[in-house]
Structure formats: structure tokens, C-alpha cells
Design a protein around this motif. Structure first.
Motif, mmCIF file in Angstrom:
data_model
loop_
_atom_site.group_PDB
_atom_site.id
_atom_site.type_symbol
_atom_site.label_atom_id
_atom_site.label_comp_id
_atom_site.label_asym_id
_atom_site.label_seq_id
_atom_site.Cartn_x
_atom_site.Cartn_y
_atom_site.Cartn_z
ATOM 1 N N LEU A 155 49.344 39.261 48.453
ATOM 2 C CA LEU A 155 48.645 38.134 47.853
ATOM 3 C C LEU A 155 47.988 38.431 46.497
ATOM 4 O O LEU A 155 47.063 39.233 46.403
ATOM 5 C CB LEU A 155 47.553 37.699 48.856
ATOM 6 N N ALA A 156 48.470 37.797 45.458
ATOM 7 C CA ALA A 156 47.887 38.022 44.136
ATOM 8 C C ALA A 156 46.688 37.099 43.961
ATOM 9 O O ALA A 156 46.677 35.969 44.447
ATOM 10 C CB ALA A 156 48.933 37.732 43.068
ATOM 11 N N LEU A 157 45.675 37.574 43.252
ATOM 12 C CA LEU A 157 44.484 36.753 43.024
ATOM 13 C C LEU A 157 44.648 36.007 41.715
ATOM 14 O O LEU A 157 45.279 36.505 40.788
ATOM 15 C CB LEU A 157 43.260 37.655 42.910
ATOM 16 N N PRO A 158 44.038 34.814 41.626
ATOM 17 C CA PRO A 158 44.073 34.112 40.342
ATOM 18 C C PRO A 158 43.447 34.987 39.252
ATOM 19 O O PRO A 158 42.445 35.658 39.496
ATOM 20 C CB PRO A 158 43.207 32.877 40.594
ATOM 21 N N ALA A 159 44.070 34.950 38.058
ATOM 22 C CA ALA A 159 43.635 35.846 36.982
ATOM 23 C C ALA A 159 42.162 35.656 36.644
ATOM 24 O O ALA A 159 41.444 36.617 36.381
ATOM 25 C CB ALA A 159 44.495 35.614 35.745
ATOM 26 N N GLU A 160 41.686 34.395 36.683
ATOM 27 C CA GLU A 160 40.282 34.170 36.287
ATOM 28 C C GLU A 160 39.321 34.783 37.305
ATOM 29 O O GLU A 160 38.248 35.256 36.947
ATOM 30 C CB GLU A 160 39.986 32.691 36.065
ATOM 31 N N ASP A 161 39.723 34.810 38.592
ATOM 32 C CA ASP A 161 38.885 35.463 39.606
ATOM 33 C C ASP A 161 38.757 36.944 39.300
ATOM 34 O O ASP A 161 37.683 37.520 39.359
ATOM 35 C CB ASP A 161 39.519 35.323 41.004
ATOM 36 N N VAL A 162 39.890 37.538 38.968
ATOM 37 C CA VAL A 162 39.889 38.972 38.682
ATOM 38 C C VAL A 162 38.986 39.256 37.493
ATOM 39 O O VAL A 162 38.173 40.178 37.513
ATOM 40 C CB VAL A 162 41.330 39.455 38.409
ATOM 41 N N ARG A 163 39.105 38.402 36.447
ATOM 42 C CA ARG A 163 38.317 38.609 35.236
ATOM 43 C C ARG A 163 36.818 38.475 35.519
ATOM 44 O O ARG A 163 36.026 39.309 35.130
ATOM 45 C CB ARG A 163 38.728 37.566 34.188
#
Ligand SMILES: Nc1nc2c(c(=O)[nH]1)N[C@H]1C(S)=C(S)[C@@H](COP(=O)(O)O)O[C@H]1N2
Ligand SMILES: [Mo]
Length: 389
Positions: free
Chosen positions: A187-195
Motif C-alpha cells: 500500500l502506497a501512501l498519498p504523497a502529501e501525507d508522506v510530505r
């Protein structure tokens, strides 16, 4: 962006509605990331606190086995205790911010298991806040509570340690899921969550770093010039050494020292005037004072080896311990017990001088104890009697 609402059910229409939380970082993943640092900080506090406790209150079987080496041992463990405790304040605040929407979970109790889980978290949070708050106020020597700090701080530490273990057990599935999602291809996380998470974690590290750098100089003397927020500065005090309890606070006045003599009790008791003590062979050592309140500093001490004073009284160094009594009238540190490892150590002195001059009254004139690897509270000042046990 989906609002994160921790409870599964919505409250009935018309009922008091719990708030909605739109922040993306109130999730298990952030809580786990901050939680492991917080857990590490608390583990350091707990272990170093145990060391400090057993050095001050050893059970009988341990008292004569406590090691006098390394000489900087207590300095290191107590410096770590206070530094980890200060960092834990930052981490605890971030962690609580991450999880606080759960306070408003709806319904408040879903099952017996859920009720127990919430209860255990309440114990954990209040215990953890209690420990960091009382620790912080203790290092600034403010005691706005009716109980005595040391035993209560120690007892609650066990409550916190127990609730952390329970919390880890209860949360094990979520923690495991968090680590599994880290493996590639899942499961990949949304990029903005990671940021956002990265920013939060970096901010947390930066805040913890600032707290550490501006306080650690009270013990790590190469950084003493950055010691802006620490309650003590290693250089501030008479003879280049801070004073924890002044002679005035301890009720010791120069007048009361008029006919001072050191009394030594043992198989061959004797007493000595200050001139008599000064006429005995003098030893010079470099040893730190390491206060339980987190400041420490090395100094040069001159005085008579305690083992020589014991031998003169017919005692056997390495076999006999020592009880040291201060002139101080009242106070928890008036009487101090010294185990054999310290009493026979060639670095343990009844000191008469500090940094090249006679002890000042605030540093324990006419004579004080200085021993390696011991808490500051046991470096008894204004000594007036030694009893060979
Ligand atoms: N008799 C007596 N000795 C005492 C104390 C005290 O309150 N009474 N305070 C201790 C504490 S808490 C510390 S940290 C050291 C500090 O020594 P200093 O004031 O010379 O720096 O002294 C110790 N010796
Ligand atoms: Mo102290």
C-alpha cells in the motif's frame, strides 16, 4: 481529503456531536513513529533512574558492592536521565497531539475490552505527564506539591513502565501493520501525507535538538556556553562550582563552627582539629560533583584519604563501611552511609580544599566528602563525625 474520525459510529442525530478532525497526521502511522522515540526516551529515563535510586538506597546485600568506577559513571547516567526527560517532554506533546482526536471517540465505550484499553491509556498519559512535569520542576528546584519528590517520582516511574508495556501489547497489531506497510510493493501512501509527516517528524527532531543543545551544557561542559535554558551553569558559583544548598539554607553558620573538631568513632576513636587534619598527608584528586538535578562539573579537591582516617581509628578498609554525619541540624542529607568500595577507594577524600583554595562555607567548610561515581546528594558537606561500621 477524508476527515479522520476515530470512532466507527456516528452519534445519533441531534446528540452532542464530537468534533471532526481534518488533519492528516492524527493516524496510527505518525503515532507509531513518534511513539518509538518516546519509548526510547522513557526507557533511558527509567534505567538511569533505577541506577540513581539504587546508588542512593541500596539494599543491604548491594551496599558494599556498589562500584567506585568509572569515576564519571553517575555523571553520565544522571546527565542522560535529565536530557532524555527533557526530550521526552517534546516527544510526549507531539505524540499527544497526534492521538488526541481519540479522546472524542464515539461511542466513548464500545466494549469491556475497549473500556479497559481506554483506562490503561488514561493511566499511561497521566503517569507520563506527571513524571516529566515533576522532573522538570525538580530541576528548577520548585516543589509546588505536598509530597516528597523522590519516592513519588520513583513509584510513578514503575506505573508508567508497566503501562507502556501494556500499551505496546495492546497496540501490537497496529504497530506490526505499520511496519509491514513500510515494505516495498505494499500500500502506497498519498504523497502529501508522506510530505506532511516528514515535516512533522523533522520539526520534532529539531525541537528536541534545540532543547538538548540549550540544556546539556549544564553537564556536558564543552557545550557550557550554549547552556541558555538549563537551570544551572557549571561555572556559576563560589570557587567555580555551583552550590545546591547553601550553608545558610542548611542552618550552618561560621559562628557555629568555632570549636569544630572532626570526631572519628571506631575501635580506636579520636578527634582532630582542622589544623590536625591539615597536618595529615594530603591527596589531590580530580572528581566531578554530579547532582541528581542534572548538573555536573569536575573540580580539583585536596584532603585526607578516608581510608587513612578509617585505618587510624582501627578500622579495616575494604571490610568496614562508614557513616558520615554533617553539622547540618535537619535535612535529608545530614547522615550518609558509605559502602566499603567507596570507603577504601584511594580517590575518596575528606576534602579540605577545592580548586586550589580552602573550601568555602557553601561548599562544606571545614570538611566535606568527595567520592567517585556517587550522586551529589551523598557528597556530604560540613562533616563533623565519621563512624567506622
Ligand atoms: N550536609 C549536606 N551536604 C550536602 C547537601 C546538603 O543539603 N547537606 N547537598 C548535596 C547536594 S544535593 C549536592 S549536589 C552537593 C553539591 O555540592 P556543592 O554545593 O559544593 O556544589 O552537595 C551535597 N552535600
Ligand atoms: Mo544535588
Amino acid at each position: 481529503m477524508t476527515p479522520r474520525m476515530p470512532g466507527r459510529l456516528r452519534p445519533p442525530a441531534g446528540a452532542l456531536r464530537p468534533p471532526e478532525f481534518t488533519g492528516r497526521l492524527h493516524d496510527a502511522r505518525t503515532a507509531t513513529a513518534v511513539g518509538r522515540w518516546l519509548g526510547a526516551a522513557f526507557a533511558v529515563c527509567f534505567l538511569t533512574g533505577l541506577v540513581s535510586h539504587y546508588l542512593q538506597h541500596p539494599p543491604d546485600w548491594l551496599a558494599d558492592r556498589l562500584p567506585a568506577r568509572p569515576v564519571w559513571g553517575y555523571r553520565l547516567t544522571q546527565g542522560l536521565h535529565v536530557s532524555a526527560g527533557l526530550v521526552a517532554i517534546v516527544l510526549l506533546l507531539v505524540k499527544l497531539w497526534t492521538v488526541y482526536p481519540r479522546l472524542f471517540a464515539w461511542p466513548p465505550v464500545r466494549s469491556v475490552r475497549h473500556a479497559l484499553e481506554r483506562l490503561s491509556v488514561a493511566v499511561l498519559v497521566s503517569g507520563a505527564l506527571f513524571e516529566v512535569l515533576t522532573g522538570l520542576l525538580n530541576i528548577v528546584q520548585w516543589y509546588p506539591w505536598p509530597f516528597s519528590f523522590v519516592p513519588v517520582h520513583f513509584a510513578v516511574a514503575w506505573v508508567v513502565a508497566g503501562s507502556i508495556l501494556l500499551h505496546l501489547a495492546v497496540k501490537a497489531p497496529e504497530i506490526r501493520a505499520h511496519w509491514r506497510r513500510l515494505s516495498p510493493g505494499t500500500l502506497a501512501l498519498p504523497a502529501e501525507d508522506v510530505r506532511d509527516r516528514r515535516s512533522l517528524l523533522l520539526g520534532t527532531v529539531a525541537a528536541a535538538g534545540v532543547v538538548t543543545v540549550t540544556t546539556v551544557g549544564q553537564s556536558l561542559t564543552p557545550l557550557k556556553s550554549l547552556d541558555l535554558l538549563a537551570p544551572r551553569h557549571p561555572d556559576h558559583g563560589p570557587q567555580g562550582l555551583p552550590v545546591n544548598r547553601t550553608a545558610a539554607a542548611a542552618g550552618v553558620s561560621a559562628g557555629a563552627l568555632g570549636g569544630w573538631r572532626l570526631e572519628v568513632v571506631g575501635p580506636r576513636p579520636y578527634d582532630l582539629s582542622l589544623d590536625g587534619l591539615s597536618a595529615l598527608p594530603q591527596t589531590r584528586v580530580r572528581l566531578p560533583i554530579a547532582c541528581v538535578e542534572g548538573w555536573s562539573v569536575e573540580a580539583e579537591w585536596t584532603g585526607v584519604r578516608v581510608r587513612e582516617l578509617i585505618e587510624r581509628a582501627g578500622g579495616r578498609p575494604g571490610v568496614d563501611g562508614l557513616r558520615v554525619t554533617s553539622l547540618e541540624v535537619a535535612g535529608s542529607y545530614r547522615v550518609m552511609e558509605m559502602g566499603t568500595e567507596y570507603a577504601e577507594d584511594p580517590l575518596t577524600l575528606l576534602a579540605l580544599g577545592l580548586n586550589g583554595r580552602r573550601l568555602s562555607l557553601d561548599h562544606g567548610f571545614p570538611a566535606r566528602i568527595i567520592a567517585p561515581n556517587r550522586p551529589g546528594v551523598l557528597q556530604t558537606k560540613w562533616v563533623h563525625r565519621l563512624e567506622v561500621r
